[in-house]
Design a protein around this motif. Sequence first.
Motif, PDB file in Angstrom:
ATOM      1  N   MET A 131       0.850  -1.185   0.000  1.00 21.83           N
ATOM      2  CA  MET A 131       0.000   0.000   0.000  1.00 21.83           C
ATOM      3  C   MET A 131       0.889   1.240   0.000  1.00 21.83           C
ATOM      4  SD  MET A 131      -2.935   1.149  -0.383  1.00 21.83           S
ATOM      5  CE  MET A 131      -4.031  -0.244  -0.126  1.00 21.83           C
ATOM      6  N   GLN A 159      -3.444  -0.057   6.188  1.00 19.25           N
ATOM      7  CA  GLN A 159      -2.669   0.737   7.150  1.00 19.25           C
ATOM      8  C   GLN A 159      -3.491   1.117   8.390  1.00 19.25           C
ATOM      9  OE1 GLN A 159      -2.246   3.378   3.937  1.00 19.25           O
ATOM     10  NE2 GLN A 159      -0.074   2.973   3.581  1.00 19.25           N
ATOM     11  N   ARG A 178      -1.954  -7.974   4.317  1.00 22.31           N
ATOM     12  CA  ARG A 178      -0.870  -7.584   5.226  1.00 22.31           C
ATOM     13  C   ARG A 178      -1.390  -6.384   6.026  1.00 22.31           C
ATOM     14  NH1 ARG A 178       3.643  -5.117   2.088  1.00 22.31           N
ATOM     15  NH2 ARG A 178       4.480  -7.195   1.769  1.00 22.31           N
ATOM     16  N   ILE A 180      -0.491  -3.328   8.598  1.00 18.41           N
ATOM     17  CA  ILE A 180       0.672  -2.520   8.985  1.00 18.41           C
ATOM     18  C   ILE A 180       0.194  -1.248   9.688  1.00 18.41           C
ATOM     19  CG2 ILE A 180       2.333  -3.231   7.222  1.00 18.41           C
ATOM     20  CD1 ILE A 180       0.933  -1.354   5.329  1.00 18.41           C
ATOM     21  N   LYS A 181       1.125  -0.568  10.336  1.00 20.08           N
ATOM     22  CA  LYS A 181       0.749   0.723  10.933  1.00 20.08           C
ATOM     23  C   LYS A 181       0.631   1.803   9.864  1.00 20.08           C
ATOM     24  CE  LYS A 181       2.801  -0.145  15.456  1.00 20.08           C
ATOM     25  NZ  LYS A 181       3.654   0.360  16.547  1.00 20.08           N
ATOM     26  N   GLY A 182       1.524   1.763   8.858  1.00 17.11           N
ATOM     27  CA  GLY A 182       1.507   2.779   7.801  1.00 17.11           C
ATOM     28  C   GLY A 182       2.783   3.592   7.814  1.00 17.11           C
ATOM     29  N   ALA A 183       3.379   3.829   6.627  1.00 13.42           N
ATOM     30  CA  ALA A 183       4.715   4.420   6.552  1.00 13.42           C
ATOM     31  C   ALA A 183       4.746   5.853   6.052  1.00 13.42           C
ATOM     32  CB  ALA A 183       5.590   3.560   5.634  1.00 13.42           C
ATOM     33  N   TYR A 184       3.627   6.376   5.559  1.00 14.52           N
ATOM     34  CA  TYR A 184       3.674   7.693   4.919  1.00 14.52           C
ATOM     35  C   TYR A 184       3.171   8.778   5.871  1.00 14.52           C
ATOM     36  CZ  TYR A 184       4.324   4.762   0.839  1.00 14.52           C
ATOM     37  OH  TYR A 184       4.806   3.831  -0.034  1.00 14.52           O
ATOM     38  N   THR A 220       4.948  -6.025  11.567  1.00 18.40           N
ATOM     39  CA  THR A 220       5.379  -5.013  12.534  1.00 18.40           C
ATOM     40  C   THR A 220       6.660  -5.479  13.236  1.00 18.40           C
ATOM     41  OG1 THR A 220       4.733  -3.750  14.514  1.00 18.40           O
ATOM     42  CG2 THR A 220       3.921  -6.016  14.385  1.00 18.40           C
ATOM     43  N   HIS A 221       7.452  -4.491  13.703  1.00 19.15           N
ATOM     44  CA  HIS A 221       8.618  -4.813  14.539  1.00 19.15           C
ATOM     45  C   HIS A 221       8.303  -4.563  16.003  1.00 19.15           C
ATOM     46  CE1 HIS A 221      10.046  -3.254  10.593  1.00 19.15           C
ATOM     47  NE2 HIS A 221      10.513  -4.484  10.589  1.00 19.15           N
ATOM     48  N   ASP A 222       7.064  -4.226  16.278  1.00 16.46           N
ATOM     49  CA  ASP A 222       6.657  -3.818  17.627  1.00 16.46           C
ATOM     50  C   ASP A 222       6.365  -5.063  18.485  1.00 16.46           C
ATOM     51  OD1 ASP A 222       5.427  -2.766  19.862  1.00 16.46           O
ATOM     52  OD2 ASP A 222       4.374  -1.204  18.738  1.00 16.46           O
ATOM     53  N   LEU A 248      10.767  -6.496   8.190  1.00 18.30           N
ATOM     54  CA  LEU A 248      11.647  -6.084   7.101  1.00 18.30           C
ATOM     55  C   LEU A 248      13.034  -6.714   7.263  1.00 18.30           C
ATOM     56  CD1 LEU A 248      10.761  -2.260   6.978  1.00 18.30           C
ATOM     57  CD2 LEU A 248       9.733  -4.125   5.670  1.00 18.30           C
ATOM     58  N   ARG A 252      15.508  -6.244  13.575  1.00 20.16           N
ATOM     59  CA  ARG A 252      15.201  -7.159  14.684  1.00 20.16           C
ATOM     60  C   ARG A 252      15.389  -8.630  14.287  1.00 20.16           C
ATOM     61  NH1 ARG A 252      11.052  -4.836  18.996  1.00 20.16           N
ATOM     62  NH2 ARG A 252      12.852  -5.399  20.244  1.00 20.16           N
ATOM     63  N   GLU A 286      11.404   6.161   9.954  1.00 20.95           N
ATOM     64  CA  GLU A 286      10.784   5.415  11.043  1.00 20.95           C
ATOM     65  C   GLU A 286      11.686   5.295  12.266  1.00 20.95           C
ATOM     66  OE1 GLU A 286       8.156   2.721   8.018  1.00 20.95           O
ATOM     67  OE2 GLU A 286       9.894   1.838   8.979  1.00 20.95           O
ATOM     68  N   ARG A 287      12.990   5.138  12.021  1.00 15.88           N
ATOM     69  CA  ARG A 287      13.917   4.955  13.149  1.00 15.88           C
ATOM     70  C   ARG A 287      15.214   5.703  12.901  1.00 15.88           C
ATOM     71  NH1 ARG A 287      12.931   2.016  17.334  1.00 15.88           N
ATOM     72  NH2 ARG A 287      14.952   1.461  18.147  1.00 15.88           N
TER      73      ARG A 287
HETATM   74  P1  FAD Z   1       7.061   1.168  15.296  1.00 23.43           P
HETATM   75  O1  FAD Z   1       5.800   1.905  15.636  1.00 23.43           O
HETATM   76  O2  FAD Z   1       8.027   1.781  14.355  1.00 23.43           O
HETATM   77  O3  FAD Z   1       7.805   0.719  16.587  1.00 23.43           O
HETATM   78  C1  FAD Z   1       7.124   0.370  17.759  1.00 23.43           C
HETATM   79  C2  FAD Z   1       8.126  -0.077  18.810  1.00 23.43           C
HETATM   80  O4  FAD Z   1       8.741  -1.302  18.414  1.00 23.43           O
HETATM   81  C3  FAD Z   1       9.277   0.911  19.026  1.00 23.43           C
HETATM   82  O5  FAD Z   1       8.925   1.915  19.906  1.00 23.43           O
HETATM   83  C4  FAD Z   1      10.353  -0.031  19.582  1.00 23.43           C
HETATM   84  O6  FAD Z   1      10.129  -0.299  20.941  1.00 23.43           O
HETATM   85  C5  FAD Z   1      10.119  -1.307  18.794  1.00 23.43           C
HETATM   86  N1  FAD Z   1      10.950  -1.339  17.574  1.00 23.43           N
HETATM   87  C6  FAD Z   1      10.562  -1.043  16.326  1.00 23.43           C
HETATM   88  N2  FAD Z   1      11.578  -1.199  15.439  1.00 23.43           N
HETATM   89  C7  FAD Z   1      12.634  -1.601  16.158  1.00 23.43           C
HETATM   90  C8  FAD Z   1      13.975  -1.936  15.836  1.00 23.43           C
HETATM   91  N3  FAD Z   1      14.442  -1.877  14.582  1.00 23.43           N
HETATM   92  N4  FAD Z   1      14.798  -2.311  16.845  1.00 23.43           N
HETATM   93  C9  FAD Z   1      14.357  -2.375  18.129  1.00 23.43           C
HETATM   94  N5  FAD Z   1      13.086  -2.073  18.487  1.00 23.43           N
HETATM   95  C10 FAD Z   1      12.248  -1.686  17.536  1.00 23.43           C
HETATM   96  N6  FAD Z   1       3.981   0.530   5.154  1.00 23.43           N
HETATM   97  C11 FAD Z   1       3.119   0.971   4.209  1.00 23.43           C
HETATM   98  O7  FAD Z   1       2.627   2.080   4.282  1.00 23.43           O
HETATM   99  N7  FAD Z   1       2.802   0.140   3.139  1.00 23.43           N
HETATM  100  C12 FAD Z   1       3.270  -1.124   3.023  1.00 23.43           C
HETATM  101  O8  FAD Z   1       2.894  -1.845   2.091  1.00 23.43           O
HETATM  102  C13 FAD Z   1       4.167  -1.600   4.039  1.00 23.43           C
HETATM  103  N8  FAD Z   1       4.665  -2.854   3.995  1.00 23.43           N
HETATM  104  C14 FAD Z   1       5.407  -3.318   5.046  1.00 23.43           C
HETATM  105  C15 FAD Z   1       5.838  -4.652   5.064  1.00 23.43           C
HETATM  106  C16 FAD Z   1       6.503  -5.168   6.168  1.00 23.43           C
HETATM  107  C17 FAD Z   1       6.934  -6.599   6.170  1.00 23.43           C
HETATM  108  C18 FAD Z   1       6.752  -4.330   7.298  1.00 23.43           C
HETATM  109  C19 FAD Z   1       7.418  -4.865   8.521  1.00 23.43           C
HETATM  110  C20 FAD Z   1       6.382  -3.004   7.262  1.00 23.43           C
HETATM  111  C21 FAD Z   1       5.729  -2.470   6.156  1.00 23.43           C
HETATM  112  N9  FAD Z   1       5.336  -1.133   6.105  1.00 23.43           N
HETATM  113  C22 FAD Z   1       4.500  -0.709   5.101  1.00 23.43           C
HETATM  114  C23 FAD Z   1       5.843  -0.156   7.111  1.00 23.43           C
HETATM  115  C24 FAD Z   1       4.898  -0.026   8.294  1.00 23.43           C
HETATM  116  O9  FAD Z   1       3.720   0.621   7.889  1.00 23.43           O
HETATM  117  C25 FAD Z   1       5.541   0.763   9.439  1.00 23.43           C
HETATM  118  O10 FAD Z   1       5.822   2.057   8.971  1.00 23.43           O
HETATM  119  C26 FAD Z   1       6.818   0.168   9.977  1.00 23.43           C
HETATM  120  O11 FAD Z   1       6.740  -1.222  10.067  1.00 23.43           O
HETATM  121  C27 FAD Z   1       7.138   0.762  11.373  1.00 23.43           C
HETATM  122  O12 FAD Z   1       6.152   0.426  12.299  1.00 23.43           O
HETATM  123  P2  FAD Z   1       6.262  -0.831  13.294  1.00 23.43           P
HETATM  124  O13 FAD Z   1       4.899  -1.433  13.369  1.00 23.43           O
HETATM  125  O14 FAD Z   1       7.316  -1.773  12.816  1.00 23.43           O
HETATM  126  O15 FAD Z   1       6.639  -0.313  14.716  1.00 23.43           O
END
Ligand code: FAD
Length: 301
Positions: A131, A159, A178, A180-184, A220-222, A248, A252, A286-287
Amino acid sequence: MITRSFFLFLSQNKFVKNRATKWGPKFGAKTVIAGETINEAMKTVRELNEKGLAATVDHLGEFVNNREEAIESMEYCVKTLDAIAESGVDCNLSLKLTSLGLDIDRNLCRDNMLRILEIAQGHGNFIRIDMEDYSHLDATLDLLQELRQQFSNVGTAIQGYLYRSENDIRLLEGINLRLIKGAYKEAPDVAYQQKEEVDQNYLNIIKSHMLNGSYAAVATHDHRIIDKVKAFTKENNIGKDEFEFQMLYGFRTQLQTDIASEGYKMRVYVPFGEDWYAYFMRRLAERPQNVSFAIRGMLSK
Ligand code: FAD
């Protein structure tokens, strides 16, 4: 302080992009991008599979300017699907509709998708439509529904930061999504701005999609969200084969293998290709604390 908006601005800045891509995916980028070629991507996927992790590959390239580039992009997807089949790896394909011409001509984009889905179906493979930003949401969902009339091996991503997602989830019942929280960066009239609100809505859409019996890829990485999803699926007798986690490539990595060793499916999103710059900038947004050194390195070369 380097902010999220700064990296999102850079992700669309042509001058910095040209300087950065001239040097290839070095510095921080190398840890989150699996090289520039299909062979490099397949090598990475094989290594992930050996660790018990599934994969989805994404050939990076977001903005195409003309029909020829959109067709080239489709052909590259077909080549990638063939390479996945030949390598025998556990891997599907993620793609963006703008790279297949969505902004140029919807029919061209649809025809490109039909060709990709036909090849994927022949290989028994699945296509995930990533997305993109809010301005592409309606067009993406509309095209998905049209494609689903002929092919079941396609899904998209929804998202959690958007107010409308709970409703979209209901309209997409039965489709592999899938979540996700959303990246934009989206405006307050369409998206939650506070982290707590995004997290809450994100959990809500995960639960809704699972409770109506649809397959969910929780991306998510959360770890807090992951723990809540584990508890929720246990309480509701949702089997480990009815959903998967996704993260990704390069993020992690220990947590990825830990989750897989608990018997959950963990799929790693593996981006590759020469056009890695915008993807890398969104990850920095994001980070920033993880890799802020990378941008300084790229600019000073
Ligand atoms: P965040 O809100 O970034 O993190 C929450 C908490 O998790 C942080 O406070 C921390 O405690 C922990 N954390 C997070 N990352 C780390 C790290 N690297 N190391 C240690 N602790 C950490 N977005 C789109 O808009 N469209 C898409 O199609 C899309 N596809 C995706 C596909 C995949 C497989 C993934 C994983 C993400 C995708 N995204 C996409 C991005 C997504 O929308 C988020 O912007 C991105 O994943 C960051 O949010 P989060 O849920 O990982 O956690």
